[in-house]
Design a protein around this motif. Structure first.
Motif, mmCIF file in Angstrom:
data_model
loop_
_atom_site.group_PDB
_atom_site.id
_atom_site.type_symbol
_atom_site.label_atom_id
_atom_site.label_comp_id
_atom_site.label_asym_id
_atom_site.label_seq_id
_atom_site.Cartn_x
_atom_site.Cartn_y
_atom_site.Cartn_z
ATOM 1 N N LEU A 197 0.863 -1.170 0.000
ATOM 2 C CA LEU A 197 0.000 0.000 0.000
ATOM 3 C C LEU A 197 0.902 1.223 0.000
ATOM 4 N N ALA A 198 0.509 2.241 -0.733
ATOM 5 C CA ALA A 198 1.322 3.455 -0.782
ATOM 6 C C ALA A 198 0.454 4.681 -0.506
ATOM 7 N N GLU A 199 1.068 5.645 0.142
ATOM 8 C CA GLU A 199 0.487 6.957 0.390
ATOM 9 C C GLU A 199 -0.898 6.854 1.042
ATOM 10 N N ASN A 200 -1.919 7.480 0.457
ATOM 11 C CA ASN A 200 -3.233 7.569 1.107
ATOM 12 C C ASN A 200 -3.916 6.224 1.283
ATOM 13 N N ALA A 201 -3.497 5.213 0.545
ATOM 14 C CA ALA A 201 -4.122 3.895 0.678
ATOM 15 C C ALA A 201 -3.826 3.244 2.020
ATOM 16 N N ARG A 202 -2.894 3.785 2.764
ATOM 17 C CA ARG A 202 -2.531 3.184 4.043
ATOM 18 C C ARG A 202 -3.403 3.661 5.199
ATOM 19 N N ALA A 203 -4.227 4.665 4.951
ATOM 20 C CA ALA A 203 -5.021 5.248 6.034
ATOM 21 C C ALA A 203 -5.892 4.230 6.764
ATOM 22 N N PRO A 204 -6.568 3.284 6.071
ATOM 23 C CA PRO A 204 -7.380 2.311 6.812
ATOM 24 C C PRO A 204 -6.557 1.414 7.740
ATOM 25 N N VAL A 205 -5.312 1.165 7.378
ATOM 26 C CA VAL A 205 -4.464 0.347 8.254
ATOM 27 C C VAL A 205 -4.126 1.128 9.516
ATOM 28 N N TRP A 206 -3.714 2.373 9.352
ATOM 29 C CA TRP A 206 -3.418 3.178 10.528
ATOM 30 C C TRP A 206 -4.647 3.309 11.428
ATOM 31 N N ALA A 207 -5.829 3.395 10.805
ATOM 32 C CA ALA A 207 -7.051 3.519 11.601
ATOM 33 C C ALA A 207 -7.337 2.255 12.403
ATOM 34 N N ALA A 208 -6.856 1.117 11.921
ATOM 35 C CA ALA A 208 -7.095 -0.155 12.614
ATOM 36 C C ALA A 208 -6.108 -0.396 13.747
ATOM 37 N N ILE A 209 -4.999 0.309 13.749
ATOM 38 C CA ILE A 209 -3.993 0.142 14.799
ATOM 39 C C ILE A 209 -4.399 0.968 16.015
ATOM 40 N N PRO A 210 -4.369 0.387 17.210
ATOM 41 C CA PRO A 210 -4.750 1.160 18.411
ATOM 42 C C PRO A 210 -3.933 2.444 18.522
#
Length: 554
Positions: A197-210
């Motif tokens: 995943l690159a750039e803005n596509a990573r936002a859902p992953v960060w949102a899933a991390i506590p």
């Protein structure tokens, strides 16, 4: 002897709190070298010869014999991520020096997984696919095998590309049917997710991390700041406050300062990208550029316009090498970029926006020009962070508008060979043209972008002097600078980039008494000696010793 502005009667009674003697002491590129330095109440009191400064030594004065070691103004890393630097020091270290091949990288993740509760996240950072034995990014299936019971996110050294295993993708809600967001990339091969995943596509992953707690953030600030002090770095810019914990990072910084846990002077750059911006909250609270004090100050607003060259996401006018003919990732439309720049400019903020590729730099210069034309401010000092592949025509416009590059010369050392690989020598070798910027009067600062690169200043100095990569490739020798110029970039120009050149970055009377003492005289050492055999022995902040290598060994 040069003394601060005191009356003759006061001078007769003054006794320095701290004296450094038996230099050399490099006071600044235009200020020369002295033998001794006197400090009083956190400021430089006087500079001069040993005999001259001896008159300011009293019974209560602490005297440090430099024994011929070089002292300079405390270094200023003008672009790093202090919270991330501190927090990632607890992550799995994926840097090439620690994990030089794919097997060792996967083994490090597997070892962490073995001691981690099932379901807990494993985070890792620092790999560079161009330095791995495979010459490619890891695949999600490989991460699945290394950590079958834990979500894993492995972040490339640049911070713009992540590899996730299947569990992480599932928690983020990303699958083969997920649409690619604007300014992002979700890679698939043969109809299956690769995990990249690159750039803005990573936002859902960060949102899933506590999210980290405020104490986590404060601990990261403290840990990262203490590491900087061990390197002679007394000032830094945190380049995108709000990425972790949103407005909570502002609270964490002020708590760290209140509780004596902010080790270095920090200039805060506020995350400004729409959808995750903390600028509205800061503006409503009166936190605009210049708010704060010499220890903690609100600096600029940060927008991301593109990615990284090594990750092939920096936005270029011409395609990267390879069959895909990609020109990188454009994060913002011209209209959105100009609107967001104008909004921050009108609110009174300095801007320090990420733009590496020549297309992104073009977009940003145009937005700055329009804002400055509509609302003139000849000393706003809008910055282009990184500014790696700028063109001569763009330089002319930067000079005319008062726009300044804020590069990280260590990128040449760490990533120069990758630039050649993905762009070809003609475009890569002339990147980050430091000599050109000096000659144009653009006052380039320098830094590390840590944790992208280690904040260790000696590879940075080495590259400014030689333009050599870690493999020895020379990236346009004509862009080398002298050691005096390299020190100026790391001190005075760092302060200038933060509009603080009147209070720090030089060792002259009245300036903040921030000092770095090095084990070797950088002024006479060979570049290879600076790179391999030099360390910071002593760091002084606000007139107090805050790092002493000898005391740590005792």
């Amino acid at each position: 002897m040069t003394l601060s502005a005191q009356t003759p009667a006061n001078r007769a009674r003054l006794q320095a709190d701290l004296v450094l003697r038996n230099g050399p002491i490099w006071c600044g590129r235009e200020d020369g070298i002295v033998e001794a330095l006197a400090i009083w109440q956190g400021r430089v009191l006087a500079t001069g010869s040993d005999a001259e400064i001896a008159a300011l030594i009293g019974p209560g004065t602490k005297v440090i014999d430099l024994e011929g070691r070089l002292a300079t103004p405390g270094l200023n890393d003008s672009h790093l991520h202090l919270v991330s630097l501190g927090m990632t020091r607890d992550w799995v270290d994926a840097r090439p020096a620690v994990a030089p091949d794919l097997a060792s990288l996967l083994d490090a993740i597997a070892k962490r997984a073995a001691g981690t509760k099932p379901g807990d996240w494993i985070l890792s950072r620092g790999y560079d696919q161009t330095k791995l034995d495979t010459g490619r990014h890891p695949y999600r299936e490989e991460l699945d095998r290394a950590a079958p019971n834990n979500p894993v996110m492995l972040i490339r050294t640049c911070g713009h590309v992540s590899i996730c295993n299947s569990m992480a993708l599932e928690l983020a809600g990303i699958d083969e049917a997920s649409p690619t967001p604007p300014g992002g990339l979700i890679e698939q091969e043969n109809g299956r997710l690769t995990g990249m995943l690159a750039e803005n596509a990573r936002a859902p992953v960060w949102a899933a991390i506590p999210r980290p707690t405020e104490e986590d953030l404060v601990a990261g600030i403290e840990r990262g700041g203490n590491y900087l002090l061990s390197l002679g770095i007394t000032s830094c810019m945190d380049a995108a406050v709000g990425q972790r914990g949103a407005f909570g990072e502002i609270s964490a910084y002020h708590r760290a300062k209140r509780d004596g846990r902010l080790p270095v002077r920090t200039w805060l750059t506020l995350l400004g990208d729409e959808g995750r911006s903390i600028v509205p909250q800061c503006y409503d609270a009166g936190l605009i550029s210049g708010s704060g004090d010499d220890m903690l100050m609100v600096g600029a607003v940060k927008l991301f316009l593109d990615g990284s060259a090594g990750g092939r996401t920096a936005w270029m006018n011409a395609p990267y090498l390879g069959e895909d003919k990609t020109t990188g990732v454009q994060m913002l439309s011209n209209e959105d970029c100009e609107r967001q720049v104008m909004d921050a400019h009108v609110k009174g903020y300095q801007l320090a926006c990420h733009a590496i590729g020549d297309a992104a730099i073009e977009q940003l210069i145009t937005a700055y020009e329009k804002a400055l034309a509509a609302h003139p401010d000849p000393d706003r000092r809008h910055r282009i962070e990184h500014c790696g592949f700028s063109t001569p025509e763009q330089h002319e416009r930067m000079v005319a508008a008062g726009i300044y590059p804020c590069p990280q010369q260590v990128f040449i050392y760490d990533f120069g060979d990758a630039y050649v690989k993905v762009l070809g020598p003609e475009r890569a070798l002339s990147s980050y043209p430091l000599r050109t910027w000096f000659d144009l009067g653009l006052k380039p600062a320098t830094g590390s972008d840590a944790p992208v690169c280690d904040p260790n200043p000696f590879p940075n100095f080495y590259t400014m002097l030689t333009r050599k990569t870690w493999r020895g490739t020379v990236m346009d020798e004509a862009q080398c600078v002298s050691i005096d110029e390299a020190l100026q970039a790391y001190t005075e120009f760092g302060a200038f980039s933060q509009k603080q050149e009147a209070v720090k970055g030089r060792l002259v009377p009245g300036y903040l008494a921030d000092v770095a003492v090095f084990s070797r005289n950088l002024l006479t050492a060979a570049p290879e000696e600076i790179l391999k055999d030099t360390r910071c022995d002593l760091t002084i902040l606000n007139g107090k010793v805050v790092f002493d290598r000898a005391a740590q060994k005792a």
